[in-house]
Scaffold this motif. Structure first.
Motif, short mmCIF file in Angstrom:
data_model
loop_
_atom_site.label_atom_id
_atom_site.label_comp_id
_atom_site.label_asym_id
_atom_site.label_seq_id
_atom_site.Cartn_x
_atom_site.Cartn_y
_atom_site.Cartn_z
N VAL A 155 38.93 31.16 37.21
CA VAL A 155 40.27 31.75 37.16
C VAL A 155 40.93 31.48 38.51
N ASP A 156 42.18 31.05 38.51
CA ASP A 156 42.88 30.79 39.76
C ASP A 156 43.44 32.09 40.32
N PHE A 157 43.73 32.09 41.61
CA PHE A 157 44.16 33.31 42.28
C PHE A 157 45.49 33.82 41.73
N ALA A 158 46.41 32.91 41.43
CA ALA A 158 47.71 33.34 40.92
C ALA A 158 47.55 34.12 39.61
N SER A 159 46.70 33.64 38.72
CA SER A 159 46.47 34.34 37.45
C SER A 159 45.75 35.67 37.68
N PHE A 160 44.78 35.65 38.57
CA PHE A 160 44.03 36.87 38.87
C PHE A 160 44.96 37.97 39.38
N ARG A 161 45.80 37.63 40.36
CA ARG A 161 46.64 38.66 40.97
C ARG A 161 47.76 39.10 40.03
N ALA A 162 48.16 38.24 39.08
CA ALA A 162 49.25 38.59 38.18
C ALA A 162 48.81 39.46 37.01
N SER A 163 47.57 39.29 36.54
CA SER A 163 47.18 39.99 35.31
C SER A 163 45.94 40.86 35.44
N LEU A 164 45.09 40.61 36.43
CA LEU A 164 43.88 41.42 36.56
C LEU A 164 44.00 42.49 37.63
N MET A 165 44.82 42.23 38.65
CA MET A 165 44.88 43.17 39.77
C MET A 165 46.29 43.25 40.32
N GLN A 166 47.28 43.23 39.44
CA GLN A 166 48.68 43.23 39.86
C GLN A 166 49.03 44.50 40.63
N ASP A 167 49.97 44.38 41.53
CA ASP A 167 50.52 45.51 42.29
C ASP A 167 49.58 46.08 43.35
N GLU A 168 48.39 45.52 43.48
CA GLU A 168 47.51 45.96 44.57
C GLU A 168 47.80 45.12 45.82
N PRO A 169 47.45 45.60 47.01
CA PRO A 169 47.69 44.82 48.23
C PRO A 169 47.00 43.47 48.19
N VAL A 224 38.50 40.84 46.41
CA VAL A 224 37.83 40.83 45.11
C VAL A 224 37.74 39.41 44.57
N TYR A 225 38.83 38.67 44.66
CA TYR A 225 38.84 37.31 44.11
C TYR A 225 37.75 36.45 44.73
N ASP A 226 37.51 36.62 46.01
CA ASP A 226 36.51 35.79 46.70
C ASP A 226 35.08 36.09 46.27
N GLN A 227 34.87 37.16 45.51
CA GLN A 227 33.53 37.46 44.99
C GLN A 227 33.27 36.77 43.64
N TYR A 287 35.72 54.80 24.88
CA TYR A 287 36.54 53.66 25.31
C TYR A 287 37.43 54.15 26.45
N VAL A 288 37.20 53.62 27.64
CA VAL A 288 37.96 53.99 28.84
C VAL A 288 38.98 52.89 29.10
N LEU A 289 40.24 53.26 29.18
CA LEU A 289 41.33 52.28 29.28
C LEU A 289 42.15 52.50 30.54
N ALA A 290 42.29 51.45 31.34
CA ALA A 290 43.13 51.52 32.53
C ALA A 290 44.60 51.53 32.12
N GLU A 291 45.37 52.41 32.74
CA GLU A 291 46.76 52.61 32.34
C GLU A 291 47.62 51.36 32.52
N ARG A 292 47.32 50.54 33.53
CA ARG A 292 48.15 49.38 33.82
C ARG A 292 47.42 48.06 33.54
N ASP A 293 46.51 48.08 32.59
CA ASP A 293 45.75 46.88 32.27
C ASP A 293 46.63 45.87 31.54
N LEU A 294 46.74 44.66 32.08
CA LEU A 294 47.51 43.58 31.46
C LEU A 294 46.63 42.46 30.93
N ALA A 295 45.31 42.60 31.04
CA ALA A 295 44.41 41.47 30.79
C ALA A 295 43.76 41.48 29.41
N LEU A 296 43.97 42.52 28.63
CA LEU A 296 43.29 42.61 27.34
C LEU A 296 44.00 41.75 26.29
#
Length: 231
Positions: free
Chosen positions: A134-148, A155-158, A185-194
């Motif tokens: 997964v490229d960083f742009a996709s990761f930050r846009a849909s898996l971890m958006q709005d975080e610093p 996280v991405y480097d792991q 089923y535990v659901l994150a409120e701002r999950d965009l990746a499902l």
């Protein structure tokens, strides 16, 4: 209880450590697995979904764990669904955390839809070792958006490329609702990746979602809330 924590695509057992520490502090066992091919230096060539399922079952049996709660994040909803019926009397419960709940015969690539699915297959076919990253742009846009950004980078480097067979293979098992154990089923409120709405995925498991704050990476950014939800 013994919580067996299984990571999602590109992640290793490290991603569950914050939650696992809180589970242990509450007096339970916590075991964070890394699936074959997802540790640094692993050879991912030729790995199939069955290898991931077998690994989960083998680790539970090797450790002789009882009262097991299988917990899967993201992609790991698929292999924990495959492993659960094989654990028999060892299994005490199942928890999906912003995870895929597979339909019989549906692979991860299939679940991602008619546009993304062919791209996933093509990328895996073109990879020398049959993996997909997964490229960083996709990761930050849909898996971890709005975080610093520094936290996104950390996280991405792991992350490690995912064995392609994990994405292409499908299960031929009944749904978890047939196993006679509690399911959450535990659901994150701002999950965009499902690949489907979280409420729909929870319904496949026969439950209503338990909401927690955060994005798809809620297990890292909000471990207190995730640990409380699965406990």
């Amino acid at each position: 209880m013994n919580f067996v924590l299984v990571p999602g695509a590109w992640h290793g057992g490290w991603s569950w450590h914050p939650v696992g520490q809180r589970v242990r502090s509450a007096g339970h066992g916590a075991y964070a697995l890394t699936l074959p091919g997802l540790a640094m230096g692993d050879d991912a060539t030729g790995l199939r979904l069955a290898d991931a399922v077998d690994h989960i079952v083998a680790e539970v049996e090797r450790r002789d764990l009882r009262d097991v709660v299988l917990v899967g994040h993201s992609f790991a909803g698929i292999p924990i669904t495959g492993a659960a019926p094989r654990l028999g009397g060892r299994l005490a419960g199942i928890a999906f955390v912003s995870a895929f709940v597979p339909l019989r015969g549906q692979s991860m690539a299939d679940a991602m839809g008619p546009e993304m699915g062919p791209w996933i297959r093509g990328t895996i076919d073109a990879s020398p070792d049959g993996t997909i990253g997964v490229d960083f742009a996709s990761f930050r846009a849909s898996l971890m958006q709005d975080e610093p950004e520094h936290l996104q980078r950390l996280v991405y480097d792991q992350l490690t490329p995912q064995p392609g067979g994990y994405m292409l293979d499908a299960l031929d098992v009944d749904g978890v609702g047939t196993l006679g154990v509690p399911v959450k089923y535990v659901l994150a409120e701002r999950d965009l990746a499902l690949a489907a709405p979280g409420a729909e995925l929870a319904a496949r498991a026969g439950v209503e979602p338990i909401m927690v704050p955060g994005t798809h990476e809620t297990l890292l950014t909000h471990p207190d809330e995730v640990a409380k939800a699965i406990l």
